[in-house]
Motif scaffolding. Structure first.
Motif, PDB file in Angstrom:
ATOM      1  N   HIS A 126     -51.282  27.276 -29.991  1.00 47.43           N
ATOM      2  CA  HIS A 126     -52.153  26.621 -28.999  1.00 47.43           C
ATOM      3  C   HIS A 126     -53.633  26.779 -29.393  1.00 47.43           C
ATOM      4  N   GLY A 127     -54.363  25.670 -29.435  1.00 51.00           N
ATOM      5  CA  GLY A 127     -55.746  25.719 -29.912  1.00 51.00           C
ATOM      6  C   GLY A 127     -56.666  26.595 -29.081  1.00 51.00           C
ATOM      7  N   GLU A 128     -56.372  26.666 -27.782  1.00 49.80           N
ATOM      8  CA  GLU A 128     -57.272  27.412 -26.889  1.00 49.80           C
ATOM      9  C   GLU A 128     -57.231  28.917 -27.129  1.00 49.80           C
ATOM     10  N   ILE A 129     -56.191  29.403 -27.794  1.00 48.12           N
ATOM     11  CA  ILE A 129     -56.154  30.842 -28.085  1.00 48.12           C
ATOM     12  C   ILE A 129     -56.475  31.059 -29.566  1.00 48.12           C
ATOM     13  N   PHE A 130     -57.606  30.530 -29.965  1.00 48.11           N
ATOM     14  CA  PHE A 130     -57.975  30.533 -31.379  1.00 48.11           C
ATOM     15  C   PHE A 130     -58.100  31.951 -31.949  1.00 48.11           C
ATOM     16  N   GLU A 131     -58.537  32.891 -31.088  1.00 50.28           N
ATOM     17  CA  GLU A 131     -58.666  34.283 -31.559  1.00 50.28           C
ATOM     18  C   GLU A 131     -57.298  34.844 -31.940  1.00 50.28           C
ATOM     19  N   TYR A 133     -54.780  32.940 -33.035  1.00 44.61           N
ATOM     20  CA  TYR A 133     -54.463  32.247 -34.290  1.00 44.61           C
ATOM     21  C   TYR A 133     -55.059  33.009 -35.478  1.00 44.61           C
ATOM     22  N   HIS A 166     -52.949  25.280 -36.145  1.00 44.17           N
ATOM     23  CA  HIS A 166     -53.416  25.342 -34.758  1.00 44.17           C
ATOM     24  C   HIS A 166     -53.444  23.980 -34.102  1.00 44.17           C
ATOM     25  N   GLY A 167     -53.174  23.977 -32.800  1.00 43.38           N
ATOM     26  CA  GLY A 167     -53.381  22.781 -31.999  1.00 43.38           C
ATOM     27  C   GLY A 167     -54.860  22.681 -31.685  1.00 43.38           C
ATOM     28  N   TYR A 168     -55.254  21.635 -30.942  1.00 45.04           N
ATOM     29  CA  TYR A 168     -56.669  21.573 -30.539  1.00 45.04           C
ATOM     30  C   TYR A 168     -56.826  20.871 -29.197  1.00 45.04           C
TER      31      TYR A 168
END
Lengths: 436, 158
Positions: A126-131, A133, A166-168
């Motif tokens: 999920h892009g919103e949890i980039f940290e 990732y 990652h998504g975005y």
């Protein structure tokens, strides 16, 4: 975060996610066992079948069975994908698994790759949890450097590599074929099925997609045996499961408990309903699952079969708790807006229908409801359900139908009196900023 | 058009996919481009397309489909607040209202000094941490009380 289970137990938040910590907890023993004892791919799948592990992403499909759908002797590449595109309102378990125990997912995917003969896997995060990732990429690097990923894993002739994608910001990519489109670098629009991913998946090759928590359960099953996993839960509902509890509780968070635990116990673990107020309703399996009134929910146990008998779905295990200060029309308005916003626009019934659902619920909430609006909502949902390529249309419709079914009086009151049944100040007090 | 550092990062992404599947890196390439440029102009999208040997329209489709890409300029700090149901039950809407009041802007607006843009977000998958917000897409802030919002805005102004 609290655990009586196998994925989040023995963890110490941000301090114990590294490879060395995971190995101390028995990590990569399952993989070593497979390699050392030369356990066959068929035997690995048989063990997963025995465990009664059901897909943790929402559908609850038996994992072992899904694995056995992959063609055995396929000339060319086969792929594996992990669905960590967790964006269903209420669901936040995969984030904790990935940031606190990333190697459990990596080991689970390596074993799955071995069992199905895949040469390569992708974890779609999920892009919103980039940290998270970024951390997963670090964990992958650790595994590569330790010879656990890449060519000739642990000196065997088995090779498998794994990457993070990652998504975005698109909820629809949690749908497995949309997820594959997205890995291919396209808009995440679901594919028509059949063909199913096991025959035509990523880059047109056989592909299996499982949820993060599903993969994270695999090392335990291989290490301790399928029977041991099954015994943690109840028949047909093997294992422990993570439940993400949010909304009006004193201690929102993830709770890993045996399947079959009474809902009342889970509610108590989560600190009970906030401010001593009364429980009104619960969405037991993420925003797409039908809502259940408090009285029905209090009699349920937390497993696929019990929740399904009560008329809802265990889904991803996202439990959204609403107390008596909640206006059910406003609650539904928020959900309907989400599906309207997230419809990918591919199928007309969903693209147009989710807009209708949101606009009609919105006008009821804002005192502009018309006498036949509830019939209109039911008719729109009937014209969406079953008429779209993927399940997003159904997911948008089920909350509407169930909110009207169980809380129809509140909707009727809104339409007739042009205001909420629950006074505004009570609502504001009940949903003010709350931090445990 | 993009810095050598950004191109190096994009090359690393391309290497994750089979050699004939360069286009799989389009999502991360756009993300990397946006990190450098602040937002994605048509020129940036066309550059990314050329770099990945894709038609520009295919890259534009990706950029316009996923909502964390910005196709028009945003403030130096983009704050995205989740107001979906689970967050709303724990104060997500109140937190958003407080930020609006503090910055004097509504959703989808930018402060006159160009420092802040405010957006309404959909589920970020962190409902247990409500109220939740993202700063510039990648930094998640949890349990945002009014005091913590004040502190964050102070820190971001520096």
């Amino acid at each position: 975060m609290s655990s009586q289970g196998i994925i989040l137990s023995g963890l110490d938040g941000d301090r114990t996610w590294r490879l060395a910590d995971y190995i101390k907890r028995g990590g990569y023993e399952a993989l070593r066992k497979i390699i050392a004892e030369k356990i066959s791919a068929d035997d690995v799948i048989a063990e997963v079948k025995k465990s009664s592990l059901r897909g943790r992403g929402g559908a609850g499909f038996p994992t072992g069975l899904k694995w056995s759908f992959m063609p055995r002797a396929f000339p060319g590449a086969k792929y594996l994908a992990c669905n960590s595109d967790e964006g269903e309102p209420g669901t936040f378990k995969d984030r904790d698994i990935l940031r606190y125990n990333p190697h459990s997912v990596i080991e689970g995917m390596i074993i799955a790759g071995y069992a199905m003969g895949c040469e390569r896997g992708y974890n779609y995060i999920h892009g919103e949890i980039f940290e998270v990732y970024s951390r997963f990429e670090e964990a992958l690097q650790e595994a590569r450097e330790a010879g656990l990923l890449g060519k000739n894993i642990l000196g065997s002739d088995f090779s498998f590599d794994l990457f993070a994608h990652h998504g975005y910001g698109a909820y629809i990519c949690g749908e497995e074929t949309a997820l594959l489109e997205s890995i291919e670098g396209k808009k995440g629009q679901p594919r028509f099925k059949p063909p199913f991913p096991a025959s035509f998946g990523l880059y047109g090759k056989p592909t299996t997609i499982n949820n993060t928590e599903t993969f994270a359960s695999i090392p335990y099953i291989i290490r301790e045996g399928g029977d041991a996993f099954l015994a943690l839960g109840k028949p047909n509902n093997g294992g422990t499961k993570l439940f993400s509890v949010s909304g009006h509780v004193n201690k929102p968070g993830n709770y890993e408990i045996p399947l079959g635990t009474p809902f009342a116990d889970l509610l108590e673990m989560a600190g009970g309903v906030r401010g001593g107020r009364k429980l009104k309703a619960v969405i037991p399996g993420g925003s797409s699952a039908p809502v259940l009134p408090a009285s029905v929910m209090m009699d349920c146990t937390m497993d696929y079969d019990s929740i399904s008998k009560a008329g809802s779905m265990l889904g991803s295990g996202a439990v959204i708790v609403m107390d008596e200060s909640t206006c059910m029309v406003k609650a539904l308005e928020r959900l309907s807006y989400f599906y309207f916003e997230e419809s990918c626009g591919q199928c007309t019934p969903c693209r147009e229908g989710t807009g209708w659902l949101y606009r009609v619920v919105h006008r009821i909430e804002n005192g502009l409801g018309r006498p036949d609006d509830l019939d209109l909502l039911n008719s729109v949902t009937a014209n969406i359900m079953g008429r779209t390529i993927c399940a997003l249309g159904d997911a948008a419709s089920m909350p509407v139908q169930s909110f009207i079914k169980h809380f129809g009086d509140e909707f009727a009151f809104h339409i007739e009196h042009k205001k909420c049944l629950v006074p505004q100040d009570v609502q504001r007090e009940g949903s003010k900023i709350y931090v445990a | 058009m993009l810095s050598p550092e950004s191109l190096k990062k994009i090359d690393r992404e391309i290497a994750k996919y089979p050699p004939d599947q360069k286009q799989s890196a389009s999502m991360s390439a756009l993300r990397i481009a946006q990190e450098e440029k602040g937002w994605l102009s048509s020129e940036t999208i066309e550059f990314v397309a050329k770099y990945l040997e894709m038609p520009a329209i295919a890259v534009y489709e990706v950029a316009s489909f996923y909502n964390m890409y910005d196709l028009s300029p945003v403030g130096a700090r983009k704050i995205t607040v989740c107001t979906n149901l689970p967050c709303a039950l724990s104060g997500g809407v109140h937190a958003a209202d407080y930020i609006k009041k503090r910055l004097g802007i509504d959703f989808n607006e930018t402060t006159s000094d160009g420092k802040f843009t405010l957006k309404e977000g959909e589920c970020m998958g962190a409902c247990g941490d409500a109220p939740v917000l993202l700063v510039n897409n990648h930094h998640m802030c949890s349990w945002m009380t009014e005091e913590k919002i004040d502190q964050l805005l102070e820190d971001l102004k520096k």
